[in-house]
Motif scaffolding. Structure first.
Motif, PDB file in Angstrom:
ATOM      1  N   THR A   1       6.046   3.951   2.217  1.00  0.00           N
ATOM      2  CA  THR A   1       6.044   2.316   2.008  1.00  0.00           C
ATOM      3  C   THR A   1       6.903   2.112   0.749  1.00  0.00           C
ATOM      4  O   THR A   1       6.726   2.538  -0.249  1.00  0.00           O
ATOM      5  CB  THR A   1       4.723   1.881   1.832  1.00  0.00           C
TER       6      THR A   1
ATOM      7  N   ALA B   1      -2.927  -2.990   3.467  1.00  0.00           N
ATOM      8  CA  ALA B   1      -2.630  -1.707   4.569  1.00  0.00           C
ATOM      9  C   ALA B   1      -3.629  -0.743   4.624  1.00  0.00           C
ATOM     10  O   ALA B   1      -3.924  -0.189   5.671  1.00  0.00           O
ATOM     11  CB  ALA B   1      -1.112  -1.140   4.114  1.00  0.00           C
ATOM     12  N   SER B   2      -4.278  -0.564   3.416  1.00  0.00           N
ATOM     13  CA  SER B   2      -5.095   0.634   3.526  1.00  0.00           C
ATOM     14  C   SER B   2      -6.642   0.324   3.333  1.00  0.00           C
ATOM     15  O   SER B   2      -7.579   0.893   3.123  1.00  0.00           O
ATOM     16  CB  SER B   2      -4.936   1.364   2.135  1.00  0.00           C
TER      17      SER B   2
ATOM     18  N   THR C   1      -0.569   4.920   3.473  1.00  0.00           N
ATOM     19  CA  THR C   1      -0.681   3.483   3.362  1.00  0.00           C
ATOM     20  C   THR C   1      -1.020   2.929   1.832  1.00  0.00           C
ATOM     21  O   THR C   1      -1.078   1.965   1.188  1.00  0.00           O
ATOM     22  CB  THR C   1      -1.726   2.849   4.116  1.00  0.00           C
TER      23      THR C   1
END
Length: 515
Positions: free
Chosen positions: A366, A395-396, A507
């Motif tokens: 990313t 995202a995580s 992520t």
């Protein structure tokens, strides 16, 4: 002042003729001849050392300071410095002439002030320029070739009274110690010329043990004089004369400037590897169960799936070896074996950290843009970090970053950031409302509440915002192993370890790109 000495005498004079010359001629100083003078120094004059047009020197008796005549001429001869000296009409001069006629005096000694000289490796003062101050009639010369060739004199006039001369103080100065090959120029105003008396030093016979003990028991002046004579007679011994017994000390420990630091490995932490197998499994939950509201009483709940993925991790071996001779291990001090093992551990640490740093950069997929120009602006850097944190949070599944991984150049740029009032963004003193604290003397820094990890193994412009648990490191350090080689009388030493990395959750990381 250097005082040397000149021998066979003949006397030619008209009896009672007061106008007849009263002169002596001879060699005062032979060239390129080493002599030991009265102070114990070894001196040698080079040809041309004396200024033939200088002021006439005085003629003395035994360097006592009372003139008995004058040196009327000095000549640069092939074999030495020739001279002619005339006696005064005085009782003292008449007495000296009488002693010369009787061969009681047969030599002369010069008093010279060295202006330019050096010392050779044997400690001999080699004089290439000097001023002739006086010439003395003496009985024992410093040079065997320093002689009075002839004397021309008339019978002394009994009517002549002794001329009164005021005693003159001895102008000799304390012996000057010079280092080997040191040059002293006459034009140097700060150098005080040394006066060396070159009357010959009598040979001193070293006493027997019985004589020394007897003198010791007597004590006083006699024993002090014996010690002085022994000291003066002893040759000088310096380090160049004893190279065979001079030790060459080694100041331990051995300097090694390579630091085996592992910033990335230390920040992430190394997990233990399973003992067996070349490949092992690191499980990861990739699909989570589902939850939802029950639509009605007795209605079915939300169905879900739970998936655990088997990440395969491959063990890699890192190490190196050297072969050391048995002689090198036995004879070196400090022992070479310990030095080699220490260096191996440092290089192993750096190599494995480099592997971890490269894997972290490659695994952080990313990205977010922060140009080189914007890296120098505080508001742009703040925006990049908070945007990255928001991306990771979404995202995580709710994680927030814990670390800021940077290369050396980015570390320098962060430390120089300031606000609009030119106040450091990360001051060392940590005032209120600061974004963190950084120091050029330490990589243990905090920026935006994140631990800063500075690693020289990162490529330039590297900047990663991340949560450390998303990247894993596995290691089994094996250390050193050795085996003897009898055929070559040597030992082969290896240092090794098993090392592996896994980007288990990309992520959790946002990597900076410049465009």
């Amino acid at each position: 002042m250097i005082k040397f000495t000149a021998i066979p005498i003949t006397l030619d004079a008209a009896a009672g003729d007061s106008t007849a010359p009263r002169t002596i001629t001879g060699i005062a100083v032979p060239w390129d001849t080493v002599a030991t003078v009265s102070g114990g120094e070894k001196v040698m004059f080079k040809r041309g050392a004396f200024d033939l047009n200088a002021k006439p020197a005085r003629l003395l008796e035994n360097h006592d300071g009372r003139p008995i005549g004058i040196v009327t001429e000095i000549i640069d001869l092939e074999n030495g410095l020739g001279f002619t000296a005339s006696f005064a009409r005085s009782q003292q001069a008449d007495n000296v002439v009488e002693l010369i006629q009787m061969s009681a005096y047969d030599s002369v000694s010069v008093g010279a002030v060295p202006r330019k000289f050096k010392y050779d490796k044997n400690g001999v003062m080699i004089v290439s320029s000097a001023d002739l101050q006086e010439l003395s009639v003496v009985a024992v010369p410093a040079y065997a070739d320093a002689i009075i060739d002839s004397i021309a004199a008339s019978e002394p006039d009994p009517e002549v009274e002794e001329e009164s001369t005021e005693p003159q103080p001895d102008t000799s100065l304390q012996e000057e110690t010079m280092s080997q090959e040191t040059q002293v120029e006459a034009s140097t105003p700060d150098v005080i010329p040394t006066t060396i008396f070159a009357a010959a030093r009598r040979e001193f016979k070293l006493p027997s043990p019985a004589e020394y003990i007897s003198s010791y028991l007597k004590g006083g002046h006699e024993f002090a004089q014996m010690n002085e004579n022994i000291r003066a007679a002893a040759p000088d011994v310096i380090t160049t004369d004893t190279p065979g017994i001079l030790p060459t000390p080694i100041l331990a420990p051995v300097y090694n400037n390579f630091r085996g630091l592992r910033p990335v490995v230390d920040a992430i932490g190394a997990k233990a590897m399973p003992a067996g197998g070349k490949i092992f499994i690191r499980p990861e939950v990739t699909t989570h169960t589902s939850m939802a509201v029950q639509s009605a009483e007795n209605a079915a709940l939300q169905s879900g799936t739970f998936v655990v993925y088997n990440n395969q991790v491959t063990k890699n071996t890192y190490g190196g070896y050297v072969t050391i001779s048995e002689q090198d291990m036995d004879w070196t001090d400090p022992n070479v074996l310990s030095l080699v093992l220490d260096d191996m551990s440092r290089i192993y640490a750096n190599q494995t950290d480099d592997v971890a740093a490269d894997a972290l950069v490659a695994g952080a997929t990313t990205t977010a843009v922060l140009s080189d120009a914007n890296l120098l602006l505080a508001d742009k850097v703040v925006a990049f970090v908070y945007d990255a944190a928001a991306t990771i949070l979404s995202a995580s599944n709710g994680n927030l970053p814990t670390h800021l991984f940077v290369s050396s150049d980015v570390f320098a740029s962060l430390g120089k950031l300031s606000d609009s009032s030119l106040r450091p963004l990360f001051p060392q003193t940590g005032p209120m409302n600061a974004y963190g604290q950084m120091s050029p003397a330490s990589t243990e820094s905090v920026a935006f509440g994140l631990r800063v990890v500075v690693d020289r193994n990162f490529a330039a412009k590297t900047m990663i915002v991340g949560e450390a648990s998303g990247f894993e490191i596995f290691e089994q350090q094996k250390g050193a192993i050795s085996i003897d080689n009898p055929s070559t009388l040597s030992r082969t030493i290896a240092f090794r370890g098993y090392f592996a990395t896994l980007m288990i959750d990309p992520t959790k990381f946002v990597k900076r790109v410049t465009a």
